[in-house]
Design a protein around this motif. Sequence first.
Motif, PDB file in Angstrom:
ATOM      1  N   PRO A   5       9.453   6.821  -0.723  1.00 32.04           N
ATOM      2  CA  PRO A   5       9.796   6.619  -2.061  1.00 32.04           C
ATOM      3  C   PRO A   5      11.272   6.146  -2.520  1.00 32.04           C
ATOM      4  O   PRO A   5      11.395   5.510  -3.201  1.00 32.04           O
ATOM      5  N   SER A   6      12.129   6.782  -1.568  1.00 31.12           N
ATOM      6  CA  SER A   6      13.434   6.494  -1.916  1.00 31.12           C
ATOM      7  C   SER A   6      13.819   5.032  -1.402  1.00 31.12           C
ATOM      8  O   SER A   6      14.929   4.488  -1.854  1.00 31.12           O
ATOM      9  N   ALA A  26      10.791   1.423  10.187  1.00 32.97           N
ATOM     10  CA  ALA A  26      10.267   2.390  11.078  1.00 32.97           C
ATOM     11  C   ALA A  26       9.259   3.556  10.439  1.00 32.97           C
ATOM     12  O   ALA A  26       8.078   3.752  11.082  1.00 32.97           O
ATOM     13  N   LEU A  27       9.709   3.975   9.239  1.00 28.08           N
ATOM     14  CA  LEU A  27       8.621   4.963   8.650  1.00 28.08           C
ATOM     15  C   LEU A  27       7.222   4.492   8.140  1.00 28.08           C
ATOM     16  O   LEU A  27       6.350   4.873   8.412  1.00 28.08           O
ATOM     17  N   ALA A  28       7.433   3.309   7.735  1.00 28.53           N
ATOM     18  CA  ALA A  28       6.106   2.568   7.264  1.00 28.53           C
ATOM     19  C   ALA A  28       5.170   2.120   8.571  1.00 28.53           C
ATOM     20  O   ALA A  28       4.109   2.128   8.566  1.00 28.53           O
ATOM     21  N   SER A  84       0.810  -1.327  -0.002  1.00 32.41           N
ATOM     22  CA  SER A  84      -0.038  -0.189   0.163  1.00 32.41           C
ATOM     23  C   SER A  84       0.956   1.308  -0.065  1.00 32.41           C
ATOM     24  O   SER A  84       0.444   2.215  -0.482  1.00 32.41           O
ATOM     25  N   LEU A  85       2.036   1.071   0.289  1.00 30.95           N
ATOM     26  CA  LEU A  85       2.992   2.365   0.320  1.00 30.95           C
ATOM     27  C   LEU A  85       3.911   2.082  -0.461  1.00 30.95           C
ATOM     28  O   LEU A  85       5.187   2.887  -0.583  1.00 30.95           O
ATOM     29  N   GLY A  86       3.876   1.081  -1.474  1.00 31.38           N
ATOM     30  CA  GLY A  86       4.957   1.061  -2.880  1.00 31.38           C
ATOM     31  C   GLY A  86       5.950  -0.122  -2.526  1.00 31.38           C
ATOM     32  O   GLY A  86       6.669  -0.127  -3.419  1.00 31.38           O
ATOM     33  N   GLY A  87       5.835  -0.697  -1.380  1.00 31.36           N
ATOM     34  CA  GLY A  87       6.766  -1.825  -1.120  1.00 31.36           C
ATOM     35  C   GLY A  87       6.265  -3.152  -1.734  1.00 31.36           C
ATOM     36  O   GLY A  87       5.462  -3.219  -2.549  1.00 31.36           O
ATOM     37  N   GLN A  98       6.068   9.617   5.389  1.00 34.88           N
ATOM     38  CA  GLN A  98       6.138   8.502   4.440  1.00 34.88           C
ATOM     39  C   GLN A  98       6.050   8.970   2.902  1.00 34.88           C
ATOM     40  O   GLN A  98       6.712   8.386   2.269  1.00 34.88           O
ATOM     41  N   ALA A  99       5.273   9.942   2.590  1.00 37.84           N
ATOM     42  CA  ALA A  99       5.291  10.637   1.494  1.00 37.84           C
ATOM     43  C   ALA A  99       6.992  11.124   0.936  1.00 37.84           C
ATOM     44  O   ALA A  99       7.154  11.176  -0.125  1.00 37.84           O
TER      45      ALA A  99
END
Length: 250
Positions: free
Chosen positions: A115-116, A100-102, A60-63, A110-111
């Motif tokens: 992405p990096s 940790a960010l996720a 859901s967060l690009g992973g 998160q935005a």
Amino acid sequence: LFDLEPTDEQKMIVEATAEFAAEQLRPSAADADSACAAPEPLLKRSVTELGISQLAVPQSLGGMSTERSTTTGVLVTEALAHGDMGLAVACLAPAAVAQALALWGDASQQATYLPSFVGDDVPAAALALLESRPLFDPFQLLTVARRDGDDFVLDGVKALVPRAATAELFIVAAALDGEPALFIVESGTKGIGVESEPAMGLRAASTARLVLDDVRVPTSALLGDASADVYAECVRLSRLGWAALACGTS
């Protein structure tokens, strides 16, 4: 009541990781230990071939992660450390920040940063929890954060931070109003210094002291709203990670 047998997906991930550890990490371990640095091409291959950081981030967060699984993380960590502990720490350090960010980042954090960590050019990054003193207690921190207007100001020294000299991002543990909290700190922030701190068995991870001298970060850098539960979970997951590294190495 519960099944300890890894799932088919976990078996596949562990098999690929173990193969990478045997064929890529172990042959490079002695030279990396002598150089106190992991080869950059090897670190890049850990991203492109294994997707370690992507595994720490949900789809859901690009992973790549379909569901959160601490067990999968432990199995991957053990398999990597069987190749070499120092190189495993170097490969895994950015994934710890991504996780940790996720887990605890707000939508803006998160935005800005995630992405990096889900592409092919993952930046060096690291958690900075430890401090160099006997019987260190992560809930009794000497590194402190104080409020100053719309900012926080951090002072202290963190120990054994992997890849600190080349890291672009840190998550730093500091006491805020007497209670431990986590802060997102970019490496280019004024007041940050790095001092080499090679550690036996971890020399390939380029461990260093992170010196924070009046490091000013915005209030948006506070991770997890200074929640005691968030910090406790971070410590628990870190302990599991180090235990898995030790098991894989042994």
